[in-house]
Design an enzyme around this catalytic site. Structure first.
Site, PDB file in Angstrom:
ATOM      1  CG  HIS A  96      -1.900  -1.157   1.220  1.00 47.17           C
ATOM      2  ND1 HIS A  96      -2.914  -1.305   0.297  1.00 47.17           N
ATOM      3  CD2 HIS A  96      -1.991  -2.235   2.048  1.00 47.17           C
ATOM      4  CE1 HIS A  96      -3.595  -2.415   0.555  1.00 47.17           C
ATOM      5  NE2 HIS A  96      -3.045  -3.002   1.600  1.00 47.17           N
ATOM      6  CG  ASP A 270      -4.752  -0.933   4.417  1.00 49.89           C
ATOM      7  OD1 ASP A 270      -4.121  -0.468   5.375  1.00 49.89           O
ATOM      8  OD2 ASP A 270      -5.227  -2.079   4.411  1.00 49.89           O
TER       9      ASP A 270
END
Length: 373
Positions: A96, A270
Site C-alpha cells: 500500500h 490502507d
C-alpha cells in the site's frame, strides 16, 4: 531457496506470513524456512508446530532478515524492518505504497525486490491476493459499524436489523467490488436497508443480479453520493483503484447533512481513505469523531480475526510463494505477467505505474528493472 517469516510488529497485527501448513508445502518443494519465535502466536500456532512442519525457529527478526532470500510477511514493513532489507532480497507482502511515501523511499533505498500482494492480478482481471482480505474486511465492516452505532460506543443508538414496528438502519456502501459486495451481503442478511453505489454500471448489474431487491443499487455520481450519505446510519468506504490512492468520495461538507452519531467505516484507509475526514486508527483506539460523526479507520481490519484471515490469505498467496521460491524471483517475475504486476519496487526503481504517479516518482517498466537488477 531460504524463506524467512518474521513476527509481525505492526500494532495489533496478529496474522502471520506463512502458516505451519504452508511451511510444510514449501519444505516439500525442497526449500528451507526460518520462522521467528512466536511468529504464529496470534493465530495460536506454536513454535513446535512450525518445527514439526519442517521450519527452523530462530530467536530474532534480525536473523530472519539477515539470512532469508525471500521474506514473506502480511503487513507493510515497519521502519525497523525496512532498515534490515538488503539489495537483491525479495519481499512479498502487502505494501500500500501510494499513501506512504516514507515507506516507498526506504524500499527504494534498500535495493530490495518488493512485490505487493494488493497489485498482483489474475487472468480474469481481478486482484486474487487482495480478494480474501477484502472479503474479511467487507464482512467485518458491518460488524464493527453495528457495534459503534451503539450509544455506549458513541453512536446514534440504532439497531441495523430494526424490530417489528421500528425501521431498520440504513447502510450506504461506496464501491461494489469485493469489499462492497461482501458488506452488502452481511448488511442485507442482518435485515438492514442497504444501498450499494459504484461508478461502474457493470458492477451494479452484477450486484443487482446477485442480491435482487434486497439491495438497492445507485450510480455513484457526486450529487447522489451526498444525497444517500445524508440519510445513512452507517457508511462503508469500499472504493479501490489498484496501486493508486483511493478516491475521496465523502467530503467534510457532507458530514453536516448526516445524522449525528452516524458511523463511517473506511475500509479504503490502507490506500489513503475514501472520506476526506478519515485518518488511520488502530484496533486499540479504533474511532474518533468529526462533526458528531463516528469515524473508524483501522488499517488492518482483518488482523482482529487473525486465524480466519491468515489461513484465507495463505490459501491465495502460497502458489505465488512457491513460484518465487521454485524459480527464483527474477525468473518467476519474467514468466508470469500477473505476478509481475505485483512488483512495486525493484533495485531502487518504482515499477508500478499507478504507484509511481501517486508518489510523484519516475516509473520504470518492470521488465527493464528486473533485467538490470
Amino acid at each position: 531457496m531460504l524463506i524467512g517469516v518474521p513476527r509481525e510488529i505492526k500494532e495489533s497485527e496478529y496474522r502471520v506470513g506463512l502458516t505451519p501448513s504452508s511451511v510444510r508445502e514449501a519444505v516439500a518443494h525442497g526449500h528451507r524456512v526460518i520462522v521467528e519465535t512466536a511468529a504464529g502466536a496470534g493465530i495460536r500456532a506454536t513454535d513446535d508446530e512450525y518445527r514439526a512442519a519442517g521450519a527452523e525457529v530462530v530467536a530474532t527478526a534480525e536473523e530472519v532478515f539477515a539470512r532469508a532470500e525471500l521474506v514473506v510477511k502480511v503487513k507493510e514493513p515497519q521502519e525497523p524492518e525496512r532498515r534490515r532489507l538488503r539489495p537483491g532480497q525479495a519481499l512479498f507482502t502487502f505494501l500500500h505504497l501510494a499513501p506512504d511515501p516514507g515507506q516507498a523511499e526506504d524500499l527504494i533505498a534498500s535495493g530490495a525486490i518488493a512485490i505487493a500482494y494488493e497489485t498482483v492480478t489474475s487472468p480474469a482481471g481481478g486482484l486474487p491476493l487482495l480478494a480474501p482480505m477484502s472479503e474479511v474486511a467487507g464482512r467485518m465492516s458491518i460488524q464493527v459499524g453495528a457495534r459503534f452505532l451503539e450509544r455506549p460506543q458513541g453512536g446514534r443508538g440504532v439497531l441495523l436489523a430494526g424490530v417489528p414496528g421500528v425501521a431498520p438502519g440504513r447502510v450506504v456502501i461506496l464501491g461494489a467490488g469485493v469489499v462492497g459486495t461482501n458488506a452488502a451481503a452481511i448488511a442485507s442478511g442482518m435485515g438492514a436497508e442497504v444501498v450499494l453505489m459504484d461508478r461502474s454500471p457493470e458492477a451494479l448489474r452484477r450486484a443487482e443480479a446477485r442480491f435482487g431487491p434486497r439491495v438497492q443499487t445507485v450510480f455513484a455520481a457526486r450529487e447522489l453520493v451526498a444525497e444517500q450519505v445524508a440519510g445513512a446510519h452507517l457508511v462503508v468506504g469500499a472504493a479501490l483503484v489498484p496501486g493508486a490512492r483511493a478516491p475521496r468520495l465523502v467530503t467534510r461538507d457532507m458530514l453536516g447533512r448526516m445524522k449525528r452519531g452516524a458511523v463511517l467505516v473506511d475500509v479504503s484507509i490502507d490506500q489513503g481513505g475514501a472520506f476526506e475526514t478519515s485518518r488511520v486508527t488502530t484496533h486499540a483506539n479504533p474511532v474518533f469523531e468529526v462533526d458528531g460523526i463516528v469515524h473508524y479507520g483501522v488499517a488492518n481490519m482483518p488482523g482482529a480475526v487473525p486465524r480466519t484471515s491468515a489461513f484465507a490469505l495463505n490459501n491465495a498467496t502460497l502458489p505465488y510463494v512457491l513460484a518465487i521460491a521454485d524459480q527464483g524471483w527474477k525468473r518467476a517475475l519474467e514468466a508470469d505477467p500477473h505476478l509481475r504486476a505485483g512488483l512495486n519496487v525493484a533495485a531502487g526503481r518504482v515499477t508500478h505505474a499507478q504507484v509511481a504517479e501517486a508518489l510523484g516518482r519516475p516509473f520504470t517498466p518492470p521488465l527493464e528493472a528486473i533485467a538490470s537488477a
